[in-house]
Design a protein around this motif. Structure first.
Motif, PDB file in Angstrom:
ATOM      1  N   GLY A 274      -0.874  86.957  37.742  1.00 31.43           N
ATOM      2  CA  GLY A 274       0.936  86.470  37.941  1.00 31.43           C
ATOM      3  C   GLY A 274       1.023  85.196  38.540  1.00 31.43           C
ATOM      4  N   HIS A 275       0.036  84.567  39.186  1.00 32.08           N
ATOM      5  CA  HIS A 275       0.356  83.104  39.646  1.00 32.08           C
ATOM      6  C   HIS A 275       0.307  82.080  38.772  1.00 32.08           C
ATOM      7  CE1 HIS A 275      -3.787  83.817  39.645  1.00 32.08           C
ATOM      8  NE2 HIS A 275      -4.168  82.670  39.673  1.00 32.08           N
ATOM      9  N   ARG A 276      -0.235  82.496  37.318  1.00 33.97           N
ATOM     10  CA  ARG A 276      -0.568  81.405  36.478  1.00 33.97           C
ATOM     11  C   ARG A 276       0.805  80.802  35.933  1.00 33.97           C
ATOM     12  NH1 ARG A 276      -5.057  80.334  34.183  1.00 33.97           N
ATOM     13  NH2 ARG A 276      -3.971  79.630  32.174  1.00 33.97           N
ATOM     14  N   PRO A 277       0.740  79.355  35.458  1.00 33.49           N
ATOM     15  CA  PRO A 277       2.018  78.678  35.009  1.00 33.49           C
ATOM     16  C   PRO A 277       2.144  78.934  33.729  1.00 33.49           C
ATOM     17  CG  PRO A 277       0.362  76.981  35.388  1.00 33.49           C
ATOM     18  CD  PRO A 277      -0.262  78.363  36.240  1.00 33.49           C
ATOM     19  N   TRP A 278       1.033  79.450  32.793  1.00 34.26           N
ATOM     20  CA  TRP A 278       1.258  80.060  31.630  1.00 34.26           C
ATOM     21  C   TRP A 278       0.140  81.046  31.243  1.00 34.26           C
ATOM     22  CZ3 TRP A 278      -0.355  74.861  32.662  1.00 34.26           C
ATOM     23  CH2 TRP A 278      -1.748  74.577  32.403  1.00 34.26           C
ATOM     24  N   PRO A 279       0.331  82.051  30.149  1.00 33.02           N
ATOM     25  CA  PRO A 279      -0.581  83.007  30.016  1.00 33.02           C
ATOM     26  C   PRO A 279      -2.153  82.288  29.725  1.00 33.02           C
ATOM     27  CG  PRO A 279       1.272  83.201  28.774  1.00 33.02           C
ATOM     28  CD  PRO A 279       1.354  81.783  29.186  1.00 33.02           C
ATOM     29  N   LEU A 280      -2.879  83.264  29.974  1.00 32.26           N
ATOM     30  CA  LEU A 280      -4.371  83.179  29.464  1.00 32.26           C
ATOM     31  C   LEU A 280      -4.437  82.618  28.108  1.00 32.26           C
ATOM     32  CD1 LEU A 280      -6.321  85.810  31.444  1.00 32.26           C
ATOM     33  CD2 LEU A 280      -6.269  83.718  32.100  1.00 32.26           C
TER      34      LEU A 280
ATOM     35  N   ALA B 121       2.227  67.896  27.077  1.00 31.14           N
ATOM     36  CA  ALA B 121       3.019  68.809  26.376  1.00 31.14           C
ATOM     37  C   ALA B 121       3.463  69.798  27.195  1.00 31.14           C
ATOM     38  CB  ALA B 121       2.231  69.393  25.398  1.00 31.14           C
ATOM     39  N   GLY B 122       3.993  69.284  28.557  1.00 29.13           N
ATOM     40  CA  GLY B 122       4.722  70.196  29.445  1.00 29.13           C
ATOM     41  C   GLY B 122       3.546  71.022  30.339  1.00 29.13           C
ATOM     42  N   ARG B 123       2.460  70.831  30.052  1.00 29.62           N
ATOM     43  CA  ARG B 123       1.446  71.571  30.944  1.00 29.62           C
ATOM     44  C   ARG B 123       0.883  70.685  31.971  1.00 29.62           C
ATOM     45  NH1 ARG B 123      -1.538  76.295  27.543  1.00 29.62           N
ATOM     46  NH2 ARG B 123       0.626  77.344  26.625  1.00 29.62           N
TER      47      ARG B 123
ATOM     48  N   TYR C  32      -4.430  74.373  36.390  1.00 28.22           N
ATOM     49  CA  TYR C  32      -5.088  75.404  35.520  1.00 28.22           C
ATOM     50  C   TYR C  32      -5.615  74.624  33.848  1.00 28.22           C
ATOM     51  CZ  TYR C  32      -4.340  78.594  39.023  1.00 28.22           C
ATOM     52  OH  TYR C  32      -4.165  79.401  40.111  1.00 28.22           O
ATOM     53  N   ALA C  33      -5.808  73.299  34.009  1.00 18.26           N
ATOM     54  CA  ALA C  33      -6.107  72.872  32.832  1.00 18.26           C
ATOM     55  C   ALA C  33      -6.831  71.441  33.374  1.00 18.26           C
ATOM     56  CB  ALA C  33      -4.725  72.334  31.992  1.00 18.26           C
TER      57      ALA C  33
ATOM     58  N   ASP D 287      -8.940  74.904  29.515  1.00 26.05           N
ATOM     59  CA  ASP D 287      -8.214  75.819  30.466  1.00 26.05           C
ATOM     60  C   ASP D 287      -9.467  76.432  31.449  1.00 26.05           C
ATOM     61  OD1 ASP D 287      -5.131  76.369  29.487  1.00 26.05           O
ATOM     62  OD2 ASP D 287      -6.299  76.392  27.754  1.00 26.05           O
ATOM     63  N   ILE D 288      -8.693  76.656  32.695  1.00 27.66           N
ATOM     64  CA  ILE D 288      -9.450  77.280  33.708  1.00 27.66           C
ATOM     65  C   ILE D 288      -8.567  78.423  34.220  1.00 27.66           C
ATOM     66  CG2 ILE D 288     -11.122  75.181  33.989  1.00 27.66           C
ATOM     67  CD1 ILE D 288      -9.509  74.973  36.780  1.00 27.66           C
ATOM     68  N   HIS D 289      -9.328  79.231  34.768  1.00 26.63           N
ATOM     69  CA  HIS D 289      -8.416  80.393  35.578  1.00 26.63           C
ATOM     70  C   HIS D 289      -9.402  80.878  36.945  1.00 26.63           C
ATOM     71  CE1 HIS D 289      -5.988  83.645  36.376  1.00 26.63           C
ATOM     72  NE2 HIS D 289      -6.878  84.544  36.243  1.00 26.63           N
ATOM     73  N   HIS D 290      -8.764  81.143  37.728  1.00 26.59           N
ATOM     74  CA  HIS D 290      -9.214  81.759  39.113  1.00 26.59           C
ATOM     75  C   HIS D 290      -8.040  82.621  39.665  1.00 26.59           C
ATOM     76  CE1 HIS D 290      -7.238  78.188  40.610  1.00 26.59           C
ATOM     77  NE2 HIS D 290      -7.869  77.133  39.769  1.00 26.59           N
ATOM     78  N   ARG D 291      -8.203  83.293  40.856  1.00 30.55           N
ATOM     79  CA  ARG D 291      -7.192  83.839  41.750  1.00 30.55           C
ATOM     80  C   ARG D 291      -6.394  82.687  42.289  1.00 30.55           C
ATOM     81  NH1 ARG D 291     -11.946  87.169  42.634  1.00 30.55           N
ATOM     82  NH2 ARG D 291     -11.492  89.461  41.995  1.00 30.55           N
TER      83      ARG D 291
END
Length: 251
Positions: free
Chosen positions: A15-21, A102-104, A184-185, A199-203
């Protein structure tokens, strides 16, 4: 540790991510421990010549930022595999700034010093990140983390100690802390000029204000950056478990 409930829980917390996984599977797990973020404001005129033209230098209220992150990496392992002996745990020190492509939004690394020769070689080859071999020692003296790093070529050194000093919090969107920490990148730029993104992901990060006594820091000057005399903005994180995706070439 194999893939199980813990990594699935990380994957579900989105829910906190700026874009989907990303659509494909993550390929690497790692856990960052006893982490110090030290950040300094730096003018765009300093950063722009040092960041590849393909990447936009991000600013907060008209200023760019440079960060030093010092931590201990543990539990490094490929997806579906146990941690590899001799490769799964080592200290790391990185110098970074904040960019967009590219916006990310993401992170651009000027250097990453690590105390493991195999990890340095693997990350340079696989992710094209500017890893350097360093001799790093981390010790505890009470609540202080004592951190000493010297690059193998002798060109960069970081010596200091740090500790958390305030209550923990989750950086809120729209704050400077969120801008600096919730990323997240990871971006690298090839000699051809093409952009590579991982890409990376975490809480969401849980951080605390920190105190640091930095005796020596030549990591930024080794990258051509003169840090201001201002006291850095300091944060401490006890732990962040992270999933990493393979790098991909951007269009």
């Amino acid at each position: 540790m194999g893939d199980g409930a813990e990594t699935r829980a990380i994957e579900r917390a989105v829910g906190h991510r700026p874009w989907p996984l990303p659509a494909g599977p993550w390929v690497m797990f790692q856990s960052w421990r006893e982490l110090l973020f030290a950040h300094w404001p730096v003018g765009r005129e300093v950063l722009r010549p040092l960041v590849p033209p393909a990447l936009e230098v991000e600013e907060w209220e008209g200023r760019g930022w440079v960060g030093v992150a010092a931590f201990r990496l543990v539990g490094l392992r490929p997806r579906g595999s146990p941690a590899l002996p001799g490769l799964s745990e080592f200290p790391e020190l990185n110098l970074r700034t904040y960019v967009r492509y590219a916006g990310r939004p993401g992170i651009y690394f000027f250097s990453l010093d690590a105390g493991n020769r195999l990890a340095v070689a693997g990350a340079r080859l696989g992710y094209r990140l500017p890893y350097r071999l360093a001799r790093i020692r981390i010790e505890r003296e009470g609540e202080w983390v004592v951190y000493r790093s010297r690059r193998a070529d002798g060109r960069a050194e970081f010596v200091g100690r740090y500790r958390p000093v305030g209550a923990g919090f989750e950086p809120a969107p729209g704050t400077l802390e969120h801008f600096l920490i919730e990323r997240y990148a990871l971006y690298a730029v090839l000699r051809s000029g093409r952009v590579l993104r991982a890409d990376i992901h975490h809480r969401p990060w849980q951080v605390r204000p920190a105190e640091a006594r930095i005796e020596r820091n030549t990591v930024a000057s080794a990258a051509g950056i003169d840090l201001p005399d201002d006291e850095p903005l300091l944060h401490y994180a006890a732990r962040q478990d992270t999933l990493v995706w393979p790098p991909r070439l951007e269009d």
